[in-house]
Scaffold this motif. Structure first.
Motif, PDB file in Angstrom:
ATOM      1  N   SER A  92       0.841  -1.220  -0.152  1.00 56.91           N
ATOM      2  CA  SER A  92      -0.084  -0.127   0.084  1.00 56.91           C
ATOM      3  C   SER A  92       0.699   1.151   0.016  1.00 56.91           C
ATOM      4  CB  SER A  92      -0.971   0.150   1.500  1.00 56.91           C
ATOM      5  OG  SER A  92      -0.213   0.264   2.333  1.00 56.91           O
ATOM      6  N   ALA A  93       0.139   2.440  -0.545  1.00 61.67           N
ATOM      7  CA  ALA A  93       0.883   3.624  -0.722  1.00 61.67           C
ATOM      8  C   ALA A  93       0.156   4.782  -0.260  1.00 61.67           C
ATOM      9  CB  ALA A  93       1.722   3.609  -1.786  1.00 61.67           C
ATOM     10  N   ILE A  94       0.688   5.596   0.278  1.00 59.63           N
ATOM     11  CA  ILE A  94      -0.370   7.035   0.460  1.00 59.63           C
ATOM     12  C   ILE A  94       0.552   8.252   0.514  1.00 59.63           C
ATOM     13  CG2 ILE A  94      -0.470   6.596   3.052  1.00 59.63           C
ATOM     14  CD1 ILE A  94      -3.349   7.794   2.805  1.00 59.63           C
ATOM     15  N   GLY A  95       0.349   9.079  -0.288  1.00 61.57           N
ATOM     16  CA  GLY A  95       1.069  10.673  -0.094  1.00 61.57           C
ATOM     17  C   GLY A  95       0.918  11.121   1.246  1.00 61.57           C
ATOM     18  N   VAL A  96       1.882  11.733   1.936  1.00 61.89           N
ATOM     19  CA  VAL A  96       1.743  12.438   3.150  1.00 61.89           C
ATOM     20  C   VAL A  96       1.532  14.070   2.651  1.00 61.89           C
ATOM     21  CG1 VAL A  96       3.006  13.184   5.233  1.00 61.89           C
ATOM     22  CG2 VAL A  96       3.469  11.060   4.103  1.00 61.89           C
ATOM     23  N   GLY A  97       0.354  14.447   3.033  1.00 61.85           N
ATOM     24  CA  GLY A  97       0.008  15.879   2.642  1.00 61.85           C
ATOM     25  C   GLY A  97      -0.628  16.690   3.901  1.00 61.85           C
ATOM     26  N   ARG A  98      -1.840  16.988   3.715  1.00 60.49           N
ATOM     27  CA  ARG A  98      -2.453  17.851   4.939  1.00 60.49           C
ATOM     28  C   ARG A  98      -2.452  16.645   6.127  1.00 60.49           C
ATOM     29  NH1 ARG A  98      -2.665  22.845   4.199  1.00 60.49           N
ATOM     30  NH2 ARG A  98      -4.545  23.269   5.498  1.00 60.49           N
ATOM     31  N   GLY A  99      -2.083  17.320   7.063  1.00 62.14           N
ATOM     32  CA  GLY A  99      -2.264  16.696   8.528  1.00 62.14           C
ATOM     33  C   GLY A  99      -1.041  15.843   8.681  1.00 62.14           C
ATOM     34  N   GLY A 100      -0.064  15.938   7.615  1.00 64.95           N
ATOM     35  CA  GLY A 100       1.147  15.344   7.973  1.00 64.95           C
ATOM     36  C   GLY A 100       0.936  13.755   8.165  1.00 64.95           C
ATOM     37  N   LEU A 101       2.073  13.169   8.842  1.00 63.43           N
ATOM     38  CA  LEU A 101       2.415  11.878   8.903  1.00 63.43           C
ATOM     39  C   LEU A 101       1.210  11.267   9.793  1.00 63.43           C
ATOM     40  CD1 LEU A 101       3.870   9.221   8.347  1.00 63.43           C
ATOM     41  CD2 LEU A 101       5.454  10.007  10.657  1.00 63.43           C
ATOM     42  N   ALA A 102       0.736  11.842  10.809  1.00 68.12           N
ATOM     43  CA  ALA A 102      -0.466  11.225  11.696  1.00 68.12           C
ATOM     44  C   ALA A 102      -1.666  10.955  10.742  1.00 68.12           C
ATOM     45  CB  ALA A 102      -0.516  12.237  12.908  1.00 68.12           C
ATOM     46  N   THR A 103      -1.956  12.025  10.002  1.00 67.40           N
ATOM     47  CA  THR A 103      -3.303  11.806   9.111  1.00 67.40           C
ATOM     48  C   THR A 103      -3.012  10.530   8.045  1.00 67.40           C
ATOM     49  OG1 THR A 103      -3.661  14.110   9.283  1.00 67.40           O
ATOM     50  CG2 THR A 103      -4.767  12.954   7.589  1.00 67.40           C
ATOM     51  N   ALA A 104      -1.748  10.366   7.500  1.00 68.65           N
ATOM     52  CA  ALA A 104      -1.461   9.630   6.459  1.00 68.65           C
ATOM     53  C   ALA A 104      -1.453   7.996   7.232  1.00 68.65           C
ATOM     54  CB  ALA A 104      -0.102   9.765   5.803  1.00 68.65           C
ATOM     55  N   ILE A 105      -0.890   8.030   8.409  1.00 68.12           N
ATOM     56  CA  ILE A 105      -1.163   6.659   9.255  1.00 68.12           C
ATOM     57  C   ILE A 105      -2.538   6.447   9.517  1.00 68.12           C
ATOM     58  CG2 ILE A 105      -0.565   5.629  11.467  1.00 68.12           C
ATOM     59  CD1 ILE A 105       1.890   7.497  11.222  1.00 68.12           C
ATOM     60  N   ALA A 106      -3.248   7.415  10.145  1.00 68.16           N
ATOM     61  CA  ALA A 106      -4.745   7.171  10.412  1.00 68.16           C
ATOM     62  C   ALA A 106      -5.602   6.718   9.096  1.00 68.16           C
ATOM     63  CB  ALA A 106      -5.283   8.418  10.900  1.00 68.16           C
ATOM     64  N   LYS A 107      -5.327   7.272   7.942  1.00 70.08           N
ATOM     65  CA  LYS A 107      -6.144   6.866   6.637  1.00 70.08           C
ATOM     66  C   LYS A 107      -5.603   5.471   6.388  1.00 70.08           C
ATOM     67  CE  LYS A 107      -6.809  11.324   4.629  1.00 70.08           C
ATOM     68  NZ  LYS A 107      -6.568  12.173   3.637  1.00 70.08           N
TER      69      LYS A 107
END
Length: 173
Positions: free
Chosen positions: A56-71
């Motif tokens: 899996s892969a997700i760009g780190v954008g708004r909200g930073g790493l914390a948001t990418a991890i949660a998503k």
């Protein structure tokens, strides 16, 4: 489980971030965009995807790493265990240990959070030659998100995370 990597460089870039906006803080460095550096990151990750190394892969954008991890945790309904507390882990791409809030909420551009099958780690890391990256944890068979930071540990249940995410969007049809 699969290993989790943060690819790309994290800087002290919290200016105008979701996090500072939420706290009402009006200062800090805003993210600078380094197109050439970002292209290298994206190219390496897309080569890894083409080779079938990436789960899996997700760009780190708004909200930073914390948001990418949660998503990603919510999307896959999978637990994660992250170690963001080791000097080695952070020094690879920071030249110093960062504050907890910077690690989690910096909105530095050109970063991707990826999970890689354990058998593919060596091949994946070889593709990242010359690109800042760190293996920051793994996907685990648990229903929680566990993050070890330099000064504290955070444990969030996947169900609470999913619930708060869904409740935010509940009025959006």
């Amino acid at each position: 489980g699969d290993s989790i990597y943060l690819v790309g460089e994290t800087g002290e870039e919290l200016g105008a971030s979701e996090y500072f906006t939420m706290l009402g803080i009006d200062r800090g460095e805003t993210p600078r965009v380094d197109t050439q550096r970002n292209v290298k990151v994206y190219d390496a990750v897309s080569r890894a995807i083409q080779k079938g190394l990436v789960a899996s892969a997700i760009g780190v954008g708004r909200g930073g790493l914390a948001t990418a991890i949660a998503k990603s945790a919510i999307g896959g309904q999978l637990g994660v265990s992250l170690k963001l507390n080791q000097r080695l882990n952070l020094n690879q791409f920071h030249g110093g240990v960062l504050e907890e809030e910077t690690i989690l909420f910096s909105e530095s551009q050109g970063r991707v959070l990826v999970s890689i099958r354990s058998s593919a780690q060596k091949e994946f890391e070889a593709l990242l030659k010359g690109i800042p990256f760190a293996c920051i944890g793994e996907v685990v068979q648990s229903s929680s998100v566990f993050i070890e930071l330099p000064r504290e540990k955070v444990l969030l249940s996947l169900s609470a995370l999913t619930e708060s995410y869904r409740s935010f969007f509940k009025d959006w049809q």
